[in-house]
Design a protein around this motif. Structure first.
Motif, mmCIF file in Angstrom:
data_model
loop_
_atom_site.group_PDB
_atom_site.id
_atom_site.type_symbol
_atom_site.label_atom_id
_atom_site.label_comp_id
_atom_site.label_asym_id
_atom_site.label_seq_id
_atom_site.Cartn_x
_atom_site.Cartn_y
_atom_site.Cartn_z
ATOM 1 N N SER A 41 -2.506 3.297 -6.671
ATOM 2 C CA SER A 41 -1.934 1.960 -6.477
ATOM 3 C C SER A 41 -2.555 1.029 -7.505
ATOM 4 O O SER A 41 -3.760 0.762 -7.446
ATOM 5 N N PRO A 42 -1.772 0.537 -8.456
ATOM 6 C CA PRO A 42 -2.345 -0.316 -9.502
ATOM 7 C C PRO A 42 -2.841 -1.641 -8.925
ATOM 8 O O PRO A 42 -2.218 -2.202 -8.026
ATOM 9 N N PRO A 43 -3.959 -2.143 -9.460
ATOM 10 C CA PRO A 43 -4.520 -3.392 -8.962
ATOM 11 C C PRO A 43 -3.874 -4.644 -9.577
ATOM 12 O O PRO A 43 -4.319 -5.755 -9.314
ATOM 13 N N MET A 44 -2.838 -4.456 -10.391
ATOM 14 C CA MET A 44 -2.157 -5.575 -11.036
ATOM 15 C C MET A 44 -0.689 -5.214 -11.251
ATOM 16 O O MET A 44 -0.328 -4.054 -11.224
ATOM 17 N N ASP A 45 0.155 -6.237 -11.443
ATOM 18 C CA ASP A 45 1.545 -5.987 -11.809
ATOM 19 C C ASP A 45 1.566 -5.375 -13.207
ATOM 20 O O ASP A 45 0.772 -5.756 -14.075
ATOM 21 N N ALA A 46 2.461 -4.424 -13.417
ATOM 22 C CA ALA A 46 2.507 -3.714 -14.692
ATOM 23 C C ALA A 46 3.930 -3.251 -14.982
ATOM 24 O O ALA A 46 4.804 -3.304 -14.120
ATOM 25 N N LEU A 60 4.498 -3.067 -9.124
ATOM 26 C CA LEU A 60 3.811 -4.248 -8.602
ATOM 27 C C LEU A 60 2.443 -3.888 -8.047
ATOM 28 O O LEU A 60 2.187 -2.732 -7.683
ATOM 29 N N THR A 61 1.567 -4.878 -7.966
ATOM 30 C CA THR A 61 0.238 -4.691 -7.389
ATOM 31 C C THR A 61 0.362 -4.006 -6.038
ATOM 32 O O THR A 61 1.134 -4.443 -5.184
ATOM 33 N N GLY A 62 -0.364 -2.908 -5.861
ATOM 34 C CA GLY A 62 -0.365 -2.209 -4.581
ATOM 35 C C GLY A 62 0.768 -1.224 -4.372
ATOM 36 O O GLY A 62 0.782 -0.517 -3.358
ATOM 37 N N ASP A 63 1.750 -1.152 -5.276
ATOM 38 C CA ASP A 63 2.796 -0.137 -5.139
ATOM 39 C C ASP A 63 2.148 1.246 -5.116
ATOM 40 O O ASP A 63 1.119 1.471 -5.766
ATOM 41 N N ILE A 78 0.427 -4.657 -19.289
ATOM 42 C CA ILE A 78 0.058 -5.653 -18.279
ATOM 43 C C ILE A 78 -0.048 -7.008 -18.954
ATOM 44 O O ILE A 78 -0.007 -7.112 -20.191
#
Length: 137
Positions: free
Chosen positions: A55-60, A109-112, A136
């Motif tokens: 789960s990425p910690p930022m939108d990417a 998105l963050t947390g996806d 990012i």
């Protein structure tokens, strides 16, 4: 982005034009800073599906996925899902590391929940290395 309507004898569709010398999103990314996240999936000598979640910690914006393995077998394959949507499916391993470059950027998105899925049909133990290449802010 400017758009214009083109009317064909049988259909109507919209064409995106170049604006400012570049293609519009999602064909051209909106973010500018590279970020690559790498993983190593230890696959035991058991036939079956093995998964690793991130789960990425930022939108990417996802641009590509690169995959390599310590052992290749023509029956083994891999897939990628985001929030349960499989958008890379059953890519069979080749005797070389490979990259899957997307035709458009894939927003994450963050947390996806991103899931790399490796189907070890051969039943041979191996290490599978994969990288997600993002942009990012």
């Amino acid at each position: 982005m400017t758009k214009r309507q083109i009317i064909n004898a049988n259909s109507q569709f919209t064409v995106a034009e170049l604006s400012g010398g570049r293609l519009s999103w999602p064909f051209f990314p909106s973010k500018i800073k590279p970020f690559v996240k790498g993983f190593c999936l230890e696959v035991p000598g058991i036939s079956g599906v093995h998964r690793m979640t991130y789960s990425p910690p930022m939108d990417a914006e996802l641009l590509s996925v690169a995959v390599g393995a310590s052992r290749y077998d023509s029956k083994d394959n891999w897939s990628v899902e985001i929030n349960g949507e499989r958008f890379i499916e059953s890519i069979y391993t080749k005797d070389l590391p490979e990259g899957m470059y997307l035709m458009v950027v894939k927003p994450v998105l963050t947390g996806d929940e991103m899931k790399f899925v490796f189907d070890n049909q051969s039943g041979e133990p191996k290490e599978v290395w994969f990288n997600y290449q993002f942009l990012i802010d």
